[in-house]
Design a protein around this motif. Structure first.
Motif, PDB file in Angstrom:
ATOM      1  N   VAL A 133     -39.476 -61.429 -41.343  1.00 51.21           N
ATOM      2  CA  VAL A 133     -39.405 -60.074 -41.887  1.00 51.21           C
ATOM      3  C   VAL A 133     -40.806 -59.473 -41.834  1.00 51.21           C
ATOM      4  CG1 VAL A 133     -38.590 -58.626 -43.765  1.00 51.21           C
ATOM      5  CG2 VAL A 133     -37.561 -60.886 -43.420  1.00 51.21           C
ATOM      6  N   LEU A 134     -40.993 -58.482 -40.981  1.00 58.01           N
ATOM      7  CA  LEU A 134     -42.307 -57.878 -40.766  1.00 58.01           C
ATOM      8  C   LEU A 134     -42.549 -56.763 -41.773  1.00 58.01           C
ATOM      9  CD1 LEU A 134     -44.836 -57.697 -38.837  1.00 58.01           C
ATOM     10  CD2 LEU A 134     -43.597 -55.825 -37.711  1.00 58.01           C
ATOM     11  N   SER A 135     -43.712 -56.789 -42.405  1.00 61.68           N
ATOM     12  CA  SER A 135     -44.060 -55.785 -43.405  1.00 61.68           C
ATOM     13  C   SER A 135     -44.476 -54.463 -42.763  1.00 61.68           C
ATOM     14  CB  SER A 135     -45.218 -56.299 -44.277  1.00 61.68           C
ATOM     15  OG  SER A 135     -45.719 -55.269 -45.107  1.00 61.68           O
ATOM     16  N   THR A 136     -44.174 -53.370 -43.442  1.00 58.58           N
ATOM     17  CA  THR A 136     -44.697 -52.063 -43.061  1.00 58.58           C
ATOM     18  C   THR A 136     -46.214 -52.105 -42.942  1.00 58.58           C
ATOM     19  OG1 THR A 136     -42.899 -50.824 -44.106  1.00 58.58           O
ATOM     20  CG2 THR A 136     -44.971 -49.663 -43.822  1.00 58.58           C
ATOM     21  N   PHE A 137     -46.867 -52.854 -43.839  1.00 63.62           N
ATOM     22  CA  PHE A 137     -48.325 -52.921 -43.864  1.00 63.62           C
ATOM     23  C   PHE A 137     -48.861 -54.022 -42.950  1.00 63.62           C
ATOM     24  CE2 PHE A 137     -47.584 -50.840 -48.049  1.00 63.62           C
ATOM     25  CZ  PHE A 137     -48.260 -49.658 -47.772  1.00 63.62           C
ATOM     26  N   THR A 138     -48.201 -54.210 -41.822  1.00 60.80           N
ATOM     27  CA  THR A 138     -48.687 -55.161 -40.832  1.00 60.80           C
ATOM     28  C   THR A 138     -50.019 -54.697 -40.250  1.00 60.80           C
ATOM     29  OG1 THR A 138     -48.218 -56.140 -38.655  1.00 60.80           O
ATOM     30  CG2 THR A 138     -47.238 -54.001 -39.098  1.00 60.80           C
ATOM     31  N   ASN A 139     -50.895 -55.657 -39.955  1.00 61.67           N
ATOM     32  CA  ASN A 139     -52.122 -55.361 -39.209  1.00 61.67           C
ATOM     33  C   ASN A 139     -51.883 -55.443 -37.709  1.00 61.67           C
ATOM     34  OD1 ASN A 139     -53.702 -57.376 -41.665  1.00 61.67           O
ATOM     35  ND2 ASN A 139     -53.812 -55.144 -41.602  1.00 61.67           N
ATOM     36  N   THR A 140     -50.734 -55.966 -37.337  1.00 62.82           N
ATOM     37  CA  THR A 140     -50.394 -56.165 -35.927  1.00 62.82           C
ATOM     38  C   THR A 140     -49.395 -55.114 -35.481  1.00 62.82           C
ATOM     39  OG1 THR A 140     -50.690 -58.550 -36.234  1.00 62.82           O
ATOM     40  CG2 THR A 140     -49.541 -57.838 -34.240  1.00 62.82           C
ATOM     41  N   ASP A 141     -49.708 -54.417 -34.410  1.00 63.89           N
ATOM     42  CA  ASP A 141     -48.802 -53.400 -33.879  1.00 63.89           C
ATOM     43  C   ASP A 141     -47.501 -54.027 -33.407  1.00 63.89           C
ATOM     44  OD1 ASP A 141     -47.621 -51.488 -31.878  1.00 63.89           O
ATOM     45  OD2 ASP A 141     -49.408 -50.345 -32.401  1.00 63.89           O
ATOM     46  N   LEU A 142     -46.388 -53.328 -33.652  1.00 67.67           N
ATOM     47  CA  LEU A 142     -45.091 -53.828 -33.211  1.00 67.67           C
ATOM     48  C   LEU A 142     -45.067 -54.129 -31.716  1.00 67.67           C
ATOM     49  CD1 LEU A 142     -44.189 -52.715 -36.030  1.00 67.67           C
ATOM     50  CD2 LEU A 142     -42.064 -52.008 -34.937  1.00 67.67           C
ATOM     51  N   HIS A 143     -45.847 -53.365 -30.948  1.00 65.12           N
ATOM     52  CA  HIS A 143     -45.874 -53.568 -29.508  1.00 65.12           C
ATOM     53  C   HIS A 143     -46.456 -54.929 -29.121  1.00 65.12           C
ATOM     54  CE1 HIS A 143     -45.652 -49.151 -29.893  1.00 65.12           C
ATOM     55  NE2 HIS A 143     -45.003 -49.191 -28.758  1.00 65.12           N
ATOM     56  N   GLN A 144     -47.213 -55.549 -30.030  1.00 71.68           N
ATOM     57  CA  GLN A 144     -47.826 -56.846 -29.741  1.00 71.68           C
ATOM     58  C   GLN A 144     -46.922 -58.023 -30.099  1.00 71.68           C
ATOM     59  OE1 GLN A 144     -51.705 -55.260 -31.832  1.00 71.68           O
ATOM     60  NE2 GLN A 144     -52.201 -57.129 -30.741  1.00 71.68           N
ATOM     61  N   LEU A 145     -45.797 -57.748 -30.752  1.00 68.76           N
ATOM     62  CA  LEU A 145     -44.881 -58.809 -31.135  1.00 68.76           C
ATOM     63  C   LEU A 145     -43.779 -58.932 -30.091  1.00 68.76           C
ATOM     64  CD1 LEU A 145     -44.534 -58.076 -34.954  1.00 68.76           C
ATOM     65  CD2 LEU A 145     -46.086 -59.664 -33.813  1.00 68.76           C
ATOM     66  N   LYS A 146     -43.305 -60.129 -29.886  1.00 66.23           N
ATOM     67  CA  LYS A 146     -42.309 -60.392 -28.854  1.00 66.23           C
ATOM     68  C   LYS A 146     -41.024 -59.644 -29.160  1.00 66.23           C
ATOM     69  CE  LYS A 146     -40.165 -64.171 -26.270  1.00 66.23           C
ATOM     70  NZ  LYS A 146     -40.030 -65.641 -26.137  1.00 66.23           N
ATOM     71  N   LYS A 147     -40.656 -58.742 -28.288  1.00 70.35           N
ATOM     72  CA  LYS A 147     -39.481 -57.902 -28.512  1.00 70.35           C
ATOM     73  C   LYS A 147     -38.181 -58.699 -28.426  1.00 70.35           C
ATOM     74  CE  LYS A 147     -37.483 -53.482 -27.059  1.00 70.35           C
ATOM     75  NZ  LYS A 147     -37.602 -52.336 -26.139  1.00 70.35           N
ATOM     76  N   GLU A 148     -38.191 -59.761 -27.623  1.00 70.75           N
ATOM     77  CA  GLU A 148     -36.949 -60.487 -27.360  1.00 70.75           C
ATOM     78  C   GLU A 148     -36.551 -61.436 -28.480  1.00 70.75           C
ATOM     79  OE1 GLU A 148     -39.576 -60.451 -25.346  1.00 70.75           O
ATOM     80  OE2 GLU A 148     -38.884 -58.996 -23.852  1.00 70.75           O
ATOM     81  N   ASN A 149     -37.454 -61.709 -29.423  1.00 66.79           N
ATOM     82  CA  ASN A 149     -37.112 -62.631 -30.505  1.00 66.79           C
ATOM     83  C   ASN A 149     -35.935 -62.071 -31.305  1.00 66.79           C
ATOM     84  OD1 ASN A 149     -36.989 -64.464 -32.561  1.00 66.79           O
ATOM     85  ND2 ASN A 149     -38.995 -64.000 -33.439  1.00 66.79           N
ATOM     86  N   PRO A 150     -34.795 -62.769 -31.341  1.00 68.59           N
ATOM     87  CA  PRO A 150     -33.615 -62.214 -32.016  1.00 68.59           C
ATOM     88  C   PRO A 150     -33.691 -62.286 -33.535  1.00 68.59           C
ATOM     89  CG  PRO A 150     -33.137 -64.417 -31.212  1.00 68.59           C
ATOM     90  CD  PRO A 150     -34.519 -64.078 -30.716  1.00 68.59           C
ATOM     91  N   ASN A 151     -34.591 -63.117 -34.065  1.00 65.56           N
ATOM     92  CA  ASN A 151     -34.642 -63.347 -35.511  1.00 65.56           C
ATOM     93  C   ASN A 151     -35.770 -62.548 -36.140  1.00 65.56           C
ATOM     94  OD1 ASN A 151     -32.596 -65.172 -35.057  1.00 65.56           O
ATOM     95  ND2 ASN A 151     -33.907 -66.963 -35.152  1.00 65.56           N
ATOM     96  N   LYS A 152     -35.526 -61.262 -36.351  1.00 67.08           N
ATOM     97  CA  LYS A 152     -36.568 -60.452 -36.980  1.00 67.08           C
ATOM     98  C   LYS A 152     -35.948 -59.228 -37.638  1.00 67.08           C
ATOM     99  CE  LYS A 152     -37.772 -58.005 -32.689  1.00 67.08           C
ATOM    100  NZ  LYS A 152     -38.844 -57.636 -31.748  1.00 67.08           N
ATOM    101  N   TRP A 153     -36.394 -58.959 -38.857  1.00 67.97           N
ATOM    102  CA  TRP A 153     -36.019 -57.776 -39.613  1.00 67.97           C
ATOM    103  C   TRP A 153     -37.286 -56.988 -39.923  1.00 67.97           C
ATOM    104  CZ3 TRP A 153     -32.578 -60.479 -43.903  1.00 67.97           C
ATOM    105  CH2 TRP A 153     -31.429 -60.996 -43.300  1.00 67.97           C
ATOM    106  N   PHE A 154     -37.140 -55.705 -40.135  1.00 64.65           N
ATOM    107  CA  PHE A 154     -38.293 -54.853 -40.458  1.00 64.65           C
ATOM    108  C   PHE A 154     -38.219 -54.417 -41.913  1.00 64.65           C
ATOM    109  CE2 PHE A 154     -40.541 -50.770 -40.768  1.00 64.65           C
ATOM    110  CZ  PHE A 154     -41.776 -51.147 -40.252  1.00 64.65           C
ATOM    111  N   GLN A 155     -39.309 -54.668 -42.647  1.00 59.72           N
ATOM    112  CA  GLN A 155     -39.381 -54.267 -44.053  1.00 59.72           C
ATOM    113  C   GLN A 155     -40.024 -52.890 -44.139  1.00 59.72           C
ATOM    114  OE1 GLN A 155     -42.600 -54.225 -45.775  1.00 59.72           O
ATOM    115  NE2 GLN A 155     -41.808 -53.550 -47.727  1.00 59.72           N
ATOM    116  N   LEU A 156     -39.346 -51.984 -44.825  1.00 63.20           N
ATOM    117  CA  LEU A 156     -39.806 -50.615 -44.942  1.00 63.20           C
ATOM    118  C   LEU A 156     -40.270 -50.315 -46.361  1.00 63.20           C
ATOM    119  CD1 LEU A 156     -40.016 -47.681 -43.806  1.00 63.20           C
ATOM    120  CD2 LEU A 156     -37.647 -47.355 -44.566  1.00 63.20           C
TER     121      LEU A 156
END
Length: 366
Positions: A117-140
């Motif tokens: 579960v990726l935080s809104t306050f991530t220091n890492t841009d979404l573009h740098q994370l593997k798009k194909e990983n099926p196990n991911k939710w976005f925390q808003l």
């Protein structure tokens, strides 16, 4: 704490066997202020202790001599299958704990098959994370208005996140005595690619209250949750619900799951423990409605107890950051591996071959 800060390890030494071992080691790898930010909580930190102690009030009652052939820890939530029920909770500013930040945690989750579960306050841009990983939710975190919040949601859709987790229990930062005493501040120049570190407050007159007429006016309301649900094809999950009446209202509005959490004891001190709230909420939602528990998980037996109480899965926060501080992605992966293996062995010793078999008959309250 020592003044000497150790660099992250590049391999796992044999003395790191438990999540408690990682906590003891992590303090050696972080500046004092960052350590207190991570480990501290609101006011007297009673909720932090309650989260850790909540599992000690439950005893396990194993069933023996069962045939466990074909056993598995696999679960399914919202149509997604996961190899085990240990997820990574959303935590912002992860470069405080390791230069690779969220990229390292996401990699560890992928390797271990854990939902991330990726935080809104991530220091890492979404573009740098593997798009194909099926196990991911976005925390808003609500951005103060619908337009900005929806823009983040649409960005998450574009990057193939599978669910939206809206944190609703932190419209105001908790009063964190320990953090203030350590003079903690986010590093100047720390990047948050998708949101400012501090959302601008609305202007108020001298006769208006800065909290009730200011900050709380840009906090999300039930109507905003209903709006977000209407604007996305993704399932919407609320994180931070503790009251059964709020749970019932969420279900009525079309929320698809709840994460039962008191924000790790970081916002409102002396709030009810997640495990107690889970029991209360389980009694008022549909039988198949997925409830996840966040807070205080340190052992595989804790995972088993949470599932026996009605959770579909659990999330870990601080323990993952201990692993991140100690050894980057390798450390987070090892923390997940420890919990997963402890849970597997607990299941076997309890006589349960599948997660679906775990229920309240396997536990006893002190």
């Amino acid at each position: 704490m020592s003044n000497a800060i150790l660099a992250p390890l590049t391999q796992i030494p044999p003395y790191l066997q438990t999540l408690n071992d990682y906590e003891k080691q992590a303090v050696k790898h972080l500046p004092e202020a960052s350590w207190h930010y991570l480990n501290g909580g609101a006011m007297d930190e009673q909720s932090i202790q309650d989260n850790l102690n909540q599992f000690s009030q439950i005893r396990l009652v194993p069933r023996l001599l069962n045939d466990l052939s074909g056993g598995s820890t696999e679960i399914e939530i919202l149509g997604q299958k996961f190899p085990h029920p240990v997820f990574l909770a959303p935590i912002g500013h992860q470069q405080l704990f390791h230069p690779d930040g969220e990229a390292a945690s996401a990699l560890a989750a992928e390797v271990m098959g854990s939902n991330y579960v990726l935080s809104t306050f991530t220091n890492t841009d979404l573009h740098q994370l593997k798009k194909e990983n099926p196990n991911k939710w976005f925390q808003l975190y609500w951005q103060g208005n619908r337009e900005k919040s929806l823009a983040l949601l649409k960005l998450a859709e574009q990057h193939d996140f599978k669910a939206i987790v809206i944190t609703v229990d932190a419209p105001h930062k908790g009063i964190r005595d320990r953090e203030r005493q350590a003079f903690f501040e986010l590093p100047e120049g720390m990047q948050h690619p998708h949101t400012p570190a501090h959302i601008p407050l609305p202007e108020i007159t001298e006769h208006q209250h800065p909290v009730f007429d200011g900050l709380m006016q840009i906090a999300p309301k039930w109507a905003d949750i209903e709006y977000i649900i209407s604007q996305t094809r993704l399932p919407v999950i609320l994180k931070g619900i503790l009251h059964p009446l709020d749970a019932k209202k969420a279900v009525e509005l079309g929320v698809k799951s709840l994460i039962i959490s008191n924000h790790g004891g970081r916002v409102l001190d002396t709030s009810i423990s997640p495990l107690t709230a889970l029991q209360n909420i389980k009694a008022v939602v549909p039988e198949d409605f997925p409830l996840l528990l966040d807070g205080g998980i340190r052992r595989g037996t804790d995972v088993f107890k949470a599932l026996a109480m009605g959770a579909s899965a659990v999330l870990i926060g601080r323990p993952a950051m201990y692993g991140l501080a100690v050894a980057g992605a390798l450390g987070v992966a090892h923390v997940l591996k420890i919990l997963k293996e402890e849970f597997e062995i607990t299941m076997a010793l309890m006589g349960t071959a599948t997660v679906a078999e775990i229920n309240s008959e396997y536990i006893s309250h002190k």
